[in-house]
Design an enzyme around this catalytic site. Sequence first.
Site, short mmCIF file in Angstrom:
data_model
loop_
_atom_site.label_atom_id
_atom_site.label_comp_id
_atom_site.label_asym_id
_atom_site.label_seq_id
_atom_site.Cartn_x
_atom_site.Cartn_y
_atom_site.Cartn_z
N ASP A 24 24.72 -13.16 118.04
CA ASP A 24 24.02 -14.50 117.66
C ASP A 24 25.02 -15.30 118.58
OD1 ASP A 24 23.28 -16.85 116.35
OD2 ASP A 24 25.01 -17.05 115.27
N ASP A 26 25.20 -19.52 118.82
CA ASP A 26 26.01 -20.48 118.40
C ASP A 26 26.76 -20.27 117.02
OD1 ASP A 26 26.01 -23.51 118.95
OD2 ASP A 26 25.38 -23.60 117.04
N1 PLP Z 1 16.76 -23.26 115.77
C1 PLP Z 1 17.18 -24.27 116.61
C2 PLP Z 1 16.30 -25.22 117.17
C3 PLP Z 1 18.56 -24.29 117.20
O1 PLP Z 1 19.11 -25.25 117.73
C4 PLP Z 1 19.51 -23.17 116.85
C5 PLP Z 1 20.86 -23.28 117.27
O2 PLP Z 1 21.24 -24.08 118.12
C6 PLP Z 1 18.97 -22.53 115.88
C7 PLP Z 1 17.73 -22.31 115.49
C8 PLP Z 1 20.01 -21.05 115.61
O3 PLP Z 1 20.15 -20.18 116.63
P1 PLP Z 1 21.27 -19.02 116.43
O4 PLP Z 1 20.18 -17.76 116.21
O5 PLP Z 1 21.58 -18.88 117.97
O6 PLP Z 1 22.15 -19.27 115.65
CA CA Z 2 24.48 -18.88 114.75
#
Ligand code: PLP
Ligand code: CA
EC number: 3.1.3.41
Length: 293
Positions: A24, A26
């Site tokens: 993953d 962020d």
């Molecule tokens: N959706 C949006 C619009 C986001 O900005 C983020 C994270 O920044 C996520 C979902 C979750 O992303 P991830 O699966 O990389 O944590």
């Molecule tokens: Ca994340």
Amino acid sequence: MIHLTGNQDLITAFVDSIDTFLFDCDGVIWHADVPVDNVIKVLSQLRTMGKRILFVSNNSTKSRRQYLKKFNQLNIEAYTNEIFGSAYAAAYYIKNTLQFPSDKKVYVCGMEGIQEELDSEGIKHCGASDDDENLHNLNEMSTIKDDPGVGAVLFGFDLNINYKKLAKAFTYLYSNKDCHFLATNSDLTFPAGGTVYPGTGALLAALSAPLERKPLILGKPEATMMEVIVDKYHLNRERTCMVGDRLDTDILFGQQGGLKTLLVLTGVTPSVGLEKQSIKAEYVIDSLGNLFK
Ligand code: PLP
Ligand code: CA
């Protein structure tokens, strides 16, 4: 739950048992625009050891090209074919699993990232930025009519979501029960700037509630995303680990998909109360940056 932090023997045994790491982004690799401490070195060490690396994100606003730009800006080594965002997952699924007819188009609630990924798979689409302008009075509702050329509605995160887009998506799905209803992800919130905001799932509820119809979701933790990844990369699930900061998306995704799971504590999940959570990762480490020194 096996706590890896500071235990080099356990870390070595864990890393030896894995061929492919799904990360993953962020909260694991970076916080917004800052790489997590020592993660660049850890990723490069894993590459030296011959491990395969994939980046799996629910954020549908970015295409693989846009993600790659971000990786480059942060000086993190990455390649297009290692990046798997929910916008690409949706485009891949529409093309390869649905075998979407070439005379049909996809109506998009979403942003440039989705449009770019649909283009990359040669899928016709409409909506998104074309419908960013608001309706101004109820008389304009009469411009919204069914379009038999729309074979699917794809819903992703959209900073410019408006009534016009919701009404169009609703009309296509309401008028035609064969129109596919797809969503990139269903996260009710997403973290940003130290707080959380309404996510794709919150916006999606405005469509799925009146339709009394649930979309097929292409993001974590849903099995469809795992099937798409396994189909594309031919993973050996027993020797693959999902690394994430969120229990109800990343860790559940890995568990339901039969992967090993590693929770990092640099993101949304606090270290206190882990034992009491219903979803438990197989392994825990305080930070991915502490896998190797
Ligand atoms: N959706 C949006 C619009 C986001 O900005 C983020 C994270 O920044 C996520 C979902 C979750 O992303 P991830 O699966 O990389 O944590
Ligand atoms: Ca994340």
